[in-house]
Design an enzyme around this catalytic site. Structure first.
Site, PDB file in Angstrom:
ATOM      1  N   ASN A 198       0.876  -1.180   0.000  1.00 23.42           N
ATOM      2  CA  ASN A 198       0.000   0.000   0.000  1.00 23.42           C
ATOM      3  C   ASN A 198       0.908   1.224   0.000  1.00 23.42           C
ATOM      4  O   ASN A 198       1.544   1.529   1.003  1.00 23.42           O
ATOM      5  CB  ASN A 198      -0.881  -0.046   1.264  1.00 23.42           C
ATOM      6  CG  ASN A 198      -1.710   1.213   1.419  1.00 23.42           C
ATOM      7  OD1 ASN A 198      -1.782   2.046   0.523  1.00 23.42           O
ATOM      8  ND2 ASN A 198      -2.345   1.336   2.582  1.00 23.42           N
ATOM      9  N   LYS A 212       0.094   4.290  -0.258  1.00 21.47           N
ATOM     10  CA  LYS A 212      -0.513   5.470   0.382  1.00 21.47           C
ATOM     11  C   LYS A 212      -0.274   6.724  -0.471  1.00 21.47           C
ATOM     12  O   LYS A 212      -0.315   6.654  -1.694  1.00 21.47           O
ATOM     13  CB  LYS A 212      -0.004   5.617   1.825  1.00 21.47           C
ATOM     14  CG  LYS A 212      -0.173   4.317   2.612  1.00 21.47           C
ATOM     15  CD  LYS A 212       0.057   4.457   4.094  1.00 21.47           C
ATOM     16  CE  LYS A 212      -0.127   3.103   4.766  1.00 21.47           C
ATOM     17  NZ  LYS A 212      -0.041   3.145   6.210  1.00 21.47           N
ATOM     18  N   HIS A 268      -9.593   1.080   4.814  1.00 22.37           N
ATOM     19  CA  HIS A 268      -8.299   1.210   5.483  1.00 22.37           C
ATOM     20  C   HIS A 268      -8.453   2.107   6.718  1.00 22.37           C
ATOM     21  O   HIS A 268      -9.235   3.054   6.701  1.00 22.37           O
ATOM     22  CB  HIS A 268      -7.262   1.792   4.517  1.00 22.37           C
ATOM     23  CG  HIS A 268      -5.877   1.743   5.086  1.00 22.37           C
ATOM     24  ND1 HIS A 268      -5.415   2.709   5.943  1.00 22.37           N
ATOM     25  CD2 HIS A 268      -4.891   0.835   4.968  1.00 22.37           C
ATOM     26  CE1 HIS A 268      -4.178   2.393   6.315  1.00 22.37           C
ATOM     27  NE2 HIS A 268      -3.842   1.254   5.736  1.00 22.37           N
ATOM     28  N   GLU A 316      -6.773   4.439   7.847  1.00 23.05           N
ATOM     29  CA  GLU A 316      -6.577   5.879   7.623  1.00 23.05           C
ATOM     30  C   GLU A 316      -7.828   6.501   7.017  1.00 23.05           C
ATOM     31  O   GLU A 316      -8.166   7.658   7.298  1.00 23.05           O
ATOM     32  CB  GLU A 316      -5.330   6.098   6.756  1.00 23.05           C
ATOM     33  CG  GLU A 316      -4.063   5.882   7.581  1.00 23.05           C
ATOM     34  CD  GLU A 316      -2.884   5.286   6.839  1.00 23.05           C
ATOM     35  OE1 GLU A 316      -2.827   5.378   5.601  1.00 23.05           O
ATOM     36  OE2 GLU A 316      -2.012   4.699   7.514  1.00 23.05           O
ATOM     37  N   GLU A 332      -5.812  -5.366  10.209  1.00 20.70           N
ATOM     38  CA  GLU A 332      -4.796  -4.348  10.471  1.00 20.70           C
ATOM     39  C   GLU A 332      -5.088  -3.661  11.800  1.00 20.70           C
ATOM     40  O   GLU A 332      -5.854  -2.683  11.838  1.00 20.70           O
ATOM     41  CB  GLU A 332      -4.796  -3.303   9.343  1.00 20.70           C
ATOM     42  CG  GLU A 332      -4.428  -3.881   8.003  1.00 20.70           C
ATOM     43  CD  GLU A 332      -3.764  -2.823   7.128  1.00 20.70           C
ATOM     44  OE1 GLU A 332      -2.649  -3.075   6.684  1.00 20.70           O
ATOM     45  OE2 GLU A 332      -4.350  -1.746   6.921  1.00 20.70           O
ATOM     46  N   GLY A 338       2.157   1.746  10.920  1.00 20.37           N
ATOM     47  CA  GLY A 338       3.108   2.855  10.845  1.00 20.37           C
ATOM     48  C   GLY A 338       3.780   3.165  12.168  1.00 20.37           C
ATOM     49  O   GLY A 338       4.409   4.212  12.322  1.00 20.37           O
ATOM     50  N   SER A 389       3.050  -2.652  10.323  1.00 18.01           N
ATOM     51  CA  SER A 389       4.493  -2.758  10.555  1.00 18.01           C
ATOM     52  C   SER A 389       5.074  -4.108  10.143  1.00 18.01           C
ATOM     53  O   SER A 389       5.943  -4.661  10.826  1.00 18.01           O
ATOM     54  CB  SER A 389       4.833  -2.435  12.017  1.00 18.01           C
ATOM     55  OG  SER A 389       4.471  -1.092  12.300  1.00 18.01           O
TER      56      SER A 389
HETATM   57  P1  PGA Z   1       2.674  -0.084   7.736  1.00 20.72           P
HETATM   58  O1  PGA Z   1       1.245   0.181   7.043  1.00 20.72           O
HETATM   59  O2  PGA Z   1       3.226  -1.349   7.142  1.00 20.72           O
HETATM   60  O3  PGA Z   1       3.495   1.121   7.423  1.00 20.72           O
HETATM   61  O4  PGA Z   1       2.409  -0.257   9.198  1.00 20.72           O
HETATM   62  C1  PGA Z   1       0.357  -0.869   6.790  1.00 20.72           C
HETATM   63  C2  PGA Z   1      -0.916  -0.355   6.171  1.00 20.72           C
HETATM   64  O5  PGA Z   1      -1.340   0.759   6.504  1.00 20.72           O
HETATM   65  O6  PGA Z   1      -1.538  -1.016   5.320  1.00 20.72           O
END
Ligand code: PGA
Length: 252
Positions: A10, A12, A96, A98, A168, A174, A214
């Site tokens: 992803n 982003k 997601h 976010e 997730e 993140g 992560s």
């Molecule tokens: P990350 O993000 O691997 O940076 O934790 C995962 C995601 O948001 O899909």
């Protein structure tokens, strides 16, 4: 029941079209002989066509990071399933954290998007996951249950068989704080049980459930060793071909 592992990146809100095409090319080169696994990357909309062109002779799949349920109309700021497919996408990330937590998308909206994606033959990657407060309050499974039930409302068994689910935990995205393999496996086992309850066990056994939060080169192998973890949705570590390809090449 064999489920084909899926490693998804992803991206982003990163990269211009030229930067994205360059990264996509090097991922495509690294994925020539992947054999048993599937790879997906989700660039920003503005880079999608360039990325699709860069991976066209490879097995790498392209995904949107969101999608509207309508194919056209007065929906300022949205992108339609027809447009995503036109730009080369075959999959789409939905719900997601976010989108949910920064942009206020609720389960009802996510459900409309899921149904719209399925209607237009895009494979939805439906993301669910609890916040740290919810986990600390012992509400993890209740939250997952609500997100699954609402996100999949009015989705029939035939469509549900095409879905991918991504677990997730919000506190792991993140933050560098990965769920332990046991925490992830417990949640995946619960989600698969929910799919069996909402549909049937046979279907639940075929749906891929990805872990996200992560995921890095140094934790992918142990995560993938868990029986109900069928792949990963990778953010930060998907932004460089070296780390992403190492994740793709996990050994469980
Ligand atoms: P990350 O993000 O691997 O940076 O934790 C995962 C995601 O948001 O899909």
């Amino acid at each position: 029941m064999a489920r084909r592992p899926l490693i998804a990146g992803n991206w982003k809100m990163h990269f211009t079209a030229a930067e994205a095409a360059q990264l996509a090319s090097s991922i495509a080169r690294g994925c020539r002989n992947m054999g048993d696994r599937e790879v997906m990357i989700a660039p920003p909309y503005t880079a999608m066509a360039a990325v699709a062109a860069a991976v066209q002779d490879s097995p790498v799949l392209v995904a949107g990071q969101n999608v509207c349920w309508e194919k056209e109309g007065a929906f300022t700021g949205e992108i339609s399933p027809v447009m995503l497919k036109d730009a080369g996408a075959s999959m789409v990330i939905l719900g997601h954290s976010e989108r949910r937590h920064i942009f206020g998308e609720n389960d009802a909206l996510v459900n409309r998007r899921v149904k719209g994606a399925l209607l237009h033959d895009l494979v939805p990657v439906l993301c669910v996951g609890e916040t740290l407060e919810e986990r600390d309050a012992g509400q993890t499974f209740a939250v997952l249950e609500n997100q699954m039930k609402a996100g999949l409302a009015d989705v029939g068994a035939e469509e549900a068989g095409r879905l991918v689910i991504a677990y997730e935990p919000v506190w792991a995205i993140g933050t560098g704080r990965t769920a332990t393999r046991e925490q992830a496996q417990d949640a995946h086992f619960f989600l698969r049980g929910m799919l069996a309850g909402l549909y049937e066990k046979k279907l639940a056994d075929t749906v891929r459930i990805l872990y996200g939060g992560s995921v890095k080169p140094d934790n992918i192998d142990s995560l993938m060793a868990e029986p109900d973890i069928d792949g990963a949705l990778v953010g930060g570590a998907a932004l460089k071909s070296e780390s992403f390809l190492r994740i793709v090449q996990y050994t469980a």
